[in-house]
Enzyme design. Sequence first.
Site, PDB file in Angstrom:
ATOM      1  N   SER A   1       0.826  -1.207   0.000  1.00 20.35           N
ATOM      2  CA  SER A   1       0.000   0.000   0.000  1.00 20.35           C
ATOM      3  C   SER A   1       0.859   1.254   0.000  1.00 20.35           C
ATOM      4  O   SER A   1       2.063   1.200   0.256  1.00 20.35           O
ATOM      5  CB  SER A   1      -0.887   0.015   1.247  1.00 20.35           C
ATOM      6  OG  SER A   1      -0.078   0.210   2.389  1.00 20.35           O
ATOM      7  N   LYS A   2       0.204   2.352  -0.252  1.00 26.23           N
ATOM      8  CA  LYS A   2       0.865   3.653  -0.229  1.00 26.23           C
ATOM      9  C   LYS A   2       1.476   3.898   1.159  1.00 26.23           C
ATOM     10  O   LYS A   2       2.549   4.464   1.293  1.00 26.23           O
ATOM     11  CB  LYS A   2      -0.180   4.720  -0.572  1.00 26.23           C
ATOM     12  CG  LYS A   2       0.233   6.150  -0.349  1.00 26.23           C
ATOM     13  CD  LYS A   2       0.843   6.747  -1.598  1.00 26.23           C
ATOM     14  CE  LYS A   2       1.048   8.244  -1.507  1.00 26.23           C
ATOM     15  NZ  LYS A   2       1.732   8.726  -0.335  1.00 26.23           N
TER      16      LYS A   2
END
Length: 511
Positions: free
Chosen positions: A265-266
């Site tokens: 994920s970011k």
Amino acid sequence: MSTEIRVRFAPSPTGPLHIGGVRTALYNYLFARKMGGKMLLRIEDTDQNRFVPGAEEYIMDALRWAGIEIDEGQGVGGPHAPYRQSERREIYQREAQRLIDEGKAYYAFDTAEDLDAMRQRLEAANAPAAQYNAITRMQMRNSLTLKPEEVKARMDAGDPYVIRLKTPRKEEVRLNDMIRGWVTVHSSAIDDKVLLKSDGLPTYHLANIVDDHLMGITHVIRGEEWLPSAPLHVLLYRYLGWEATMPQFAHLPLLLKPEGNGKLSKRDADLGGFPIFPLQWTDPNTGQVARGFREDGYLPEATVNFLALLGWNPGTEQELFTMDELIASFDLAQVHKAGARFDIQKAQWFNHQYVKEQPDAVLAPTIQQQAQAAGYDCSLAKAEKIAALLKGRVNFAREIVDEATTIFNAPTQYDEAVTTAKWNADAVKAVTAFHDALVSYDGDFVADNIKHTLSDAMTQAGIKQGKIMQAMRLALTGSGAGPDLMLTMEIIGKDETIRRLEQALATLPKP
Ligand code: GLU
């Protein structure tokens, strides 16, 4: 009949392209090139709420940067234009209408409140899945439950409606995924998906299938997150009468977090201090800037090489591949089922491999610029030599100038451990002898000549060169290890080399 292989990359312009999206595009591209087929780019922008200005340009820039060439599609054109779904709404409306006419889809007039009430009712009754399907549809407001006159009256009055797929109650839906093998789903697990929204635009599912069919797509290669939708897609092909030419599916493994479970994920990227987007992206609404592989100093060749091996295995020990080599070796049969762990150190390792192969002349201008910005005097010729000396010692080209501080600056201190261990009477004798030899030397001050001058001086002084080299390096740079010393002296220049030897003799403790 042999059909041309046609694949597509079909991103939604909802923000910057995730690095996983670049991998999907890359695998499509490698497969297309390997098979002598075509690579299409289609922009799936039917969700107007999620449209982000600039995202489409970003996607195209990112593909160009990575060296992924588009044969047909958005930005290139082709026989199936337009390639932006928002410009193809009549096509989807036509196909949705056909499904209605053939009894495979229906109009639904339910309001948001109706749908909420249904969900609550089903949840209260402990129903296995609270969804609009073959059973629940009969309690809702749609063209299957309302009288034809009422349906017509509502439509004439302009009541908002959607078109839903009439999912069969009991049917098995099977597909043979090229990576995962047979996937079987019972139709009762598929809900009556909305195909056409009340704004007249299609949902992803309808537009995607209609376009893949009309654009002659033979292979759908996409991320694993789309696997749950695949049975629905098979059903749509069947209902639309296109099952015979349905593309083959290949669902690529997820990119996993660097550690632990789950999808990359970011947040992982922010915590780990690495990029997750190919190019830097400035959010048009918040102005927030997200870092990019390009701006962080990753070379496109290194990034592509890294991504290619995230989920695919050539079956050999080879790790370094040019794009052409990737094309020659790529095989969907060797794509893994299991998720691929995202390891940024590996990306850095690849970048190191490619930075050290960059021509010195390519690296030099940036080195010169950075050196000058740091207040150093640096000609282009000097920058080129610095590139040759140091490019093998860094992961990123921008680190070269940092590595070069001992070239630009005379030592301000000397490594204590090395001083204690190596700065002895022989060392002083050697540095003195070399110093004197340099003072009387008037040939070209280049690495080879410096090497001879040094070894001649050591022979004359009766000193074994191997014993004093670390002390010599200490005298010149202040530390006991570093890049090639002869080339280092060449870059420093004769006068500065002599001066540093004098400084060392004057500064270091007398043994
Ligand atoms: N528009 C979808 C996406 O953004 C495409 C998925 C597919 O390739 O079918 O990923």
